[in-house]
Design an enzyme around this catalytic site. Sequence first.
Site, short mmCIF file in Angstrom:
data_model
loop_
_atom_site.label_atom_id
_atom_site.label_comp_id
_atom_site.label_asym_id
_atom_site.label_seq_id
_atom_site.Cartn_x
_atom_site.Cartn_y
_atom_site.Cartn_z
N ALA A 134 2.71 3.92 -7.03
CA ALA A 134 2.61 5.06 -7.94
C ALA A 134 2.57 6.38 -7.15
CB ALA A 134 1.37 4.93 -8.83
N GLY A 161 -1.60 -2.15 -3.95
CA GLY A 161 -0.14 -2.06 -3.95
C GLY A 161 0.38 -1.17 -5.06
N CYS A 162 -0.22 -1.28 -6.24
CA CYS A 162 0.22 -0.48 -7.38
C CYS A 162 -0.10 1.00 -7.18
CB CYS A 162 -0.40 -1.00 -8.67
SG CYS A 162 0.12 -2.70 -9.05
N THR A 163 -1.23 1.28 -6.54
CA THR A 163 -1.60 2.66 -6.25
C THR A 163 -0.63 3.26 -5.23
OG1 THR A 163 -3.92 2.25 -6.78
CG2 THR A 163 -3.44 4.16 -5.38
#
Length: 156
Positions: free
Chosen positions: A49, A44-46
């Site tokens: 970003a 999710g963070c990738t």
Amino acid sequence: MTIEIGQDAPIIELLADSGEKVSLADYKGKYVVLYFYPKDMTPGCTTEACDFRDQHESFAGVNAVILGVSPDPQEKHQKFKEKHDLPFQLLVDDEHTLAEAFDVWKLKKNFGKEYMGIERSTFIIDPEGKLVKEWRKVRVKDHVEEALHYIKEIQA
């Protein structure tokens, strides 16, 4: 104390992925898209970003800078930034000072375990340094476009 809409953003200095110290005050005169995310190199963070990366020029076109914040160490931020070619700074909030100021350091539950961590959230700070918009418990899909649209709307 937690910052609220209309208040000045806190002046807290954090280490950036580049090794320099960064404060929100460094960006007076620009909109700041301050996004908190749980952990480098996670799905999710990738995605989030990379969505910010893909819209970076559009944000620059509306006088906005993007800053990502997580508790990960500087070296991990550097690897994350290099791996995904991120054109914005990632800030190290290992003592969760900024996360607590924005009330995003929360008790989380996952697979029956409880732990403290970042609640995915995004904040818009105006060129005078005041908080003007917040999104809490962010769902990644279409979120970056929503933040960009908000800045365009308030400038119209």
